[in-house]
Design an enzyme around this catalytic site. Structure first.
Site, PDB file in Angstrom:
ATOM      1  N   GLY A 134      -7.773  11.500 -40.810  1.00 21.16           N
ATOM      2  CA  GLY A 134      -7.013  10.574 -39.953  1.00 21.16           C
ATOM      3  C   GLY A 134      -7.174   9.131 -40.392  1.00 21.16           C
ATOM      4  N   ASP A 135      -6.355   8.259 -39.797  1.00 18.58           N
ATOM      5  CA  ASP A 135      -6.405   6.815 -40.042  1.00 18.58           C
ATOM      6  C   ASP A 135      -6.137   6.439 -41.491  1.00 18.58           C
ATOM      7  OD1 ASP A 135      -7.072   6.538 -37.357  1.00 18.58           O
ATOM      8  OD2 ASP A 135      -9.220   6.647 -37.775  1.00 18.58           O
ATOM      9  N   LYS A 171      -0.899   6.037 -41.876  1.00 20.16           N
ATOM     10  CA  LYS A 171       0.391   6.735 -41.699  1.00 20.16           C
ATOM     11  C   LYS A 171       1.423   5.826 -41.028  1.00 20.16           C
ATOM     12  CE  LYS A 171      -1.894   9.870 -39.339  1.00 20.16           C
ATOM     13  NZ  LYS A 171      -3.277   9.477 -39.615  1.00 20.16           N
ATOM     14  N   GLY A 192      -3.868   6.631 -33.201  1.00 22.29           N
ATOM     15  CA  GLY A 192      -3.665   5.180 -33.126  1.00 22.29           C
ATOM     16  C   GLY A 192      -3.047   4.768 -34.445  1.00 22.29           C
ATOM     17  N   HIS A 193      -1.752   4.472 -34.433  1.00 22.27           N
ATOM     18  CA  HIS A 193      -1.033   4.142 -35.670  1.00 22.27           C
ATOM     19  C   HIS A 193      -0.688   2.652 -35.655  1.00 22.27           C
ATOM     20  CE1 HIS A 193       0.293   8.622 -36.235  1.00 22.27           C
ATOM     21  NE2 HIS A 193      -1.010   8.461 -36.155  1.00 22.27           N
ATOM     22  N   GLN A 242      -3.386  12.394 -36.821  1.00 18.96           N
ATOM     23  CA  GLN A 242      -4.680  12.858 -37.344  1.00 18.96           C
ATOM     24  C   GLN A 242      -4.544  13.129 -38.853  1.00 18.96           C
ATOM     25  OE1 GLN A 242      -3.642  14.632 -34.066  1.00 18.96           O
ATOM     26  NE2 GLN A 242      -4.377  12.631 -33.449  1.00 18.96           N
TER      27      GLN A 242
END
Ligand code: GDP
Ligand code: IMO
Ligand code: MG
Length: 428
Positions: A12-13, A16, A40-41, A222
């Site tokens: 994740g992170d 994206k 959280g994007h 994710q």
């Protein structure tokens, strides 16, 4: 007419949100297919930072449709807050945002159950974001869930109460104190708000649009190593984060999928517990965290940091059928003399390039290949052709190992900081 999928290849992170926002104009529809407000994007546009949790990352583009698909789990409170925040930034989500009636709802008691379950795990915590994700997906597969479409039912409160009663019984097994009063008040207010949004049969909408020749970008949340089936179980999330998840989470057939764009950082991070073979618990790890500002976009927790892990990336590429890679945050390594790249795992004296079933229980010694750092500020370059040979050597090494082209290089958090190796073939 095609569906491309963009997803994370690590834990994740990976960045994206930034890449989706940059590519969004090449598509007609941006669709989130799984996860929920655990995501959280982050987008940075004209110096303004926006963190999206449930709303897809194409929302800043006026002419696009953004869909929250059936595979997503929605907390009405978080969604309302997100839409309100966007409004203060001048973004009216109005017609731009559609929500699947089949998406499941996160109830206040799901959040309490998540917290109670984590607290009972003691030392063995998953490190959940405490957004109620796992209990909501459990109710979905257990066939007890509440869906967005249910809020249109005259007996919504009655259905809600039945599920709540079940949850309250379940909660008696935990030694966990909670109060529902405020949580419920806020939740029902948010439900009234959600009722006023565009609730649709998204599988029909998406397939109709596809037959009209529209292009869709499916946005993952994710990352592959957090996938419920293929991640580092049990230290994973509760949905299929991989490319097949886009078919389930949107109602789109596999034959419609064209490009699968995998995102990786030039190094590696993880939030929460679980195995992380290349983790650096030293000054270098701290340096990556500081320079990379590696703190969670959802929970603010410091992210664990380490070198890039090629066996894990290769695995993610196979599972997802990745057709091209975007690499992010290489600019964080600008000042490093040398860059380490993990090529193999050494387990019990033997080398392997495969992720072992019992990764959580074995001692893994990462084997590294060392490359010279590029010692240049990548943020200064505006085309792929300008980047220094030392950086190209790093990319070529990765491409050879992974057998996949790195077509995009992100050199900063800002929307425009993206260099292309070649034009994307799938969309005009
Ligand atoms: P996501 O969950 O995959 O969308 O990623 P997050 O938004 O949680 O975390 C990525 C972080 O890195 C955010 O703060 C982004 O603004 C930032 N970011 C994305 N790409 C780059 C990049 O290429 N360079 C730098 N320095 N920051 C980036
Ligand atoms: P984006 O989309 C990084 C992690 C949590 C925890 C585990 C399970 O921003 O990349 P959950 O709340 O899902 O039950 O937590 O998964 N996790 C994430 N880590 N980025 C995310 O989303 C994550 N969503 C969940 O930290 O270890
Ligand atoms: Mg994130």
């Amino acid at each position: 007419m095609a569906v491309d999928i963009l997803l994370g290849l690590q834990w994740g992170d990976e960045g994206k949100g930034k890449i989706v926002d940059h590519l969004a104009n090449k598509y007609d529809i941006i669709a989130r297919f799984q996860g929920g407000p655990n995501a959280g994007h982050t987008l940075v546009i004209d110096g303004v930072k926006t963190v999206l949790h449930t709303v897809p990352s194409g929302i800043m583009h006026e002419k696009l449709v953004n869909i929250i698909g059936n595979g997503v789990v929605i907390d009405p409170v978080t969604l309302k807050r997100e839409i309100d925040t966007l409004k203060t930034k001048g973004i009216d989500t109005g017609k731009r945002l559609l929500i699947s009636k089949k998406a499941h709802l996160i109830l206040p008691t799901h959040k309490v159950l998540d917290a109670a379950s984590e607290s009972a795990k003691g030392q063995n915590k998953i490190g959940s974001t405490l957004r109620g994700i796992s209990p909501t997906y459990m109710d979905k597969t257990g066939r007890n869930g509440l869906r967005v479409g249910d809020i249109l039912s005259a007996d919504f409160k009655g259905i809600y109460n039945k599920i709540k009663e079940k949850h309250l019984k379940l909660l008696t097994i935990y030694d966990y104190e909670f109060s529902l009063e405020n949580l419920e008040k806020e939740w029902f207010e948010a439900i009234d708000f959600i009722r006023s949004l565009n609730l649709v049969d998204s599988e029909y909408y998406l397939n109709n649009e596809l037959s009209k020749g529209k292009n869709i970008l499916a946005e993952g949340a994710q990352g592959t190593m957090l996938d419920i089936d293929f991640g580092t179980y049990p230290f994973v999330t509760s949905s299929n984060t991989i490319s097949s998840g886009a078919c389930n989470g949107l109602g789109i057939a596999p034959t419609r999928i064209k490009e699968v764009i995998g995102i990786t950082k030039a190094y590696c991070t993880r939030v929460g517990s679980g195995p992380f073979p290349t983790e650096l618990n030293d000054e270098t790890g701290e340096r990556i965290r500081e320079v990379g500002n590696e703190f969670g976009a959802t929970t603010g927790r410091p992210r664990r940091t380490g070198w890039i892990d090629l066996p894990a990336l290769k695995y993610a590429i196979i599972i997802n059928g990745v057709t091209q890679i975007a690499i992010t945050k290489a600019d964080i390594l600008n000042d490093f003399e040398t860059i380490e790249v993990c090529t193999d795992y050494e387990i019990g004296g033997k080398r392997t390039r495969e992720i072992p079933f019992d990764l959580c229980n074995v001692e893994v010694k990462p084997v590294y290949h060392q490359l010279a750092g590029w010692k240049t500020d990548l943020r200064n370059f505006s085309t792929y052709d300008e980047v220094p040979q030392t950086f190209l050597n790093f990319l070529t090494y990765l491409e050879k190992y992974l057998g996949t082209d790195i077509t995009m290089i992100s050199t900063g958090p800002e929307r425009e900081k993206l260099l292309f190796k070649k034009a994307m073939e799938s969309v005009s």
